[in-house]
Design a protein around this motif. Structure first.
Motif, short mmCIF file in Angstrom:
data_model
loop_
_atom_site.label_atom_id
_atom_site.label_comp_id
_atom_site.label_asym_id
_atom_site.label_seq_id
_atom_site.Cartn_x
_atom_site.Cartn_y
_atom_site.Cartn_z
N PRO A 119 -31.89 -6.11 94.36
CA PRO A 119 -30.53 -6.25 94.67
C PRO A 119 -30.96 -7.70 93.73
N TYR A 120 -32.23 -8.08 94.01
CA TYR A 120 -32.97 -8.87 92.94
C TYR A 120 -32.94 -9.61 91.88
N ALA A 121 -32.34 -8.48 91.36
CA ALA A 121 -32.18 -8.42 89.96
C ALA A 121 -31.11 -9.14 89.35
N ASP A 122 -30.48 -9.60 90.47
CA ASP A 122 -28.93 -10.26 90.33
C ASP A 122 -29.34 -11.85 90.67
N VAL A 123 -30.83 -12.25 91.49
CA VAL A 123 -30.58 -13.76 91.36
C VAL A 123 -31.38 -14.08 90.61
N LEU A 124 -31.98 -13.31 89.73
CA LEU A 124 -32.60 -13.26 88.21
C LEU A 124 -31.69 -13.33 87.60
N ALA A 125 -30.63 -12.91 86.98
CA ALA A 125 -29.85 -13.24 86.57
C ALA A 125 -28.94 -14.44 86.45
N ALA A 126 -28.42 -14.60 87.72
CA ALA A 126 -27.61 -15.90 88.16
C ALA A 126 -28.92 -17.24 86.89
N VAL A 127 -29.79 -17.10 87.51
CA VAL A 127 -30.56 -17.79 87.39
C VAL A 127 -31.14 -17.81 86.09
N CYS A 128 -31.28 -17.12 84.87
CA CYS A 128 -31.20 -16.75 83.41
C CYS A 128 -29.62 -17.48 82.94
N THR A 129 -28.92 -16.86 83.89
CA THR A 129 -27.89 -17.74 82.84
C THR A 129 -27.70 -18.88 82.89
N ALA A 130 -27.94 -19.56 84.24
CA ALA A 130 -28.01 -20.67 84.59
C ALA A 130 -28.92 -22.10 83.13
N LEU A 131 -30.02 -21.32 82.82
CA LEU A 131 -30.92 -22.10 82.05
C LEU A 131 -30.03 -21.76 80.69
N ARG A 132 -29.23 -20.76 80.47
CA ARG A 132 -28.84 -20.25 79.30
C ARG A 132 -27.45 -20.85 79.03
N ARG A 133 -26.93 -21.64 79.74
CA ARG A 133 -25.84 -22.53 79.58
C ARG A 133 -26.56 -24.13 78.93
N PRO A 134 -25.90 -24.35 78.50
CA PRO A 134 -25.91 -26.13 77.77
C PRO A 134 -25.85 -26.70 79.26
#
Length: 150
Positions: A119-134
């Motif tokens: 389930p920690y994959a979702d935490v990293l996915a949220a971080v990566c998604t946020a970093l890709r957003r302007p």
């Protein structure tokens, strides 16, 4: 946090909310203390992406923190991802700029955790998604606030 990121984090919370403390601790150990290069220490030679030189060493993280009036928690390495995320939440511009250098490593960690069905994959996915957003600029924040008020 925008809707997409919040939804991703909600999946993690839903997966762990009812776990007893011991099971949650075991889940964390299984994800990050298994000795196969999965680490929340961004600069760690044993961490994900270890073949690459660290973008920012722990010493440079400490300097960055000091420059912006921040201290890493006692007993934690300055490049420990939860500490870096806390710094970034409080000092978004320098934190985000520093974290962007680690997006590749964070993605590798996310993929590895996904393959393990952690389930920690979702935490990293949220971080990566946020970093890709302007990033939010003062002007975009001002515009968003005005839209919310109308």
């Amino acid at each position: 946090m925008p809707g997409e990121d919040a939804e991703i984090l909600r999946r993690f919370c839903d997966a762990v909310v009812d776990l007893p403390e011991r099971e949650l601790a075991a889940l964390y150990r299984e994800a990050f203390a298994c000795g196969d290069r999965l680490s929340l220490s961004l600069s760690s030679r044993g961490g994900v992406g270890a073949a690459h030189d660290p973008a920012i060493s722990p010493v440079r993280w400490e300097r960055l923190y000091r420059l912006h009036g921040w201290r890493s928690p006692v007993g934690e390495a300055p490049d420990f991802l939860p500490s870096v995320l806390e710094f970034t939440a409080c000092r978004p511009v320098p934190g985000r700029l520093a974290m962007e250098a680690y997006l590749g490593r964070l993605d590798l960690l996310r993929v590895s955790l996904s393959q393990r069905q952690s389930p920690y994959a979702d935490v990293l996915a949220a971080v990566c998604t946020a970093l890709r957003r302007p990033p939010h600029t003062p002007r975009s924040v001002s515009t968003a606030r005005r839209r919310r008020l109308n």
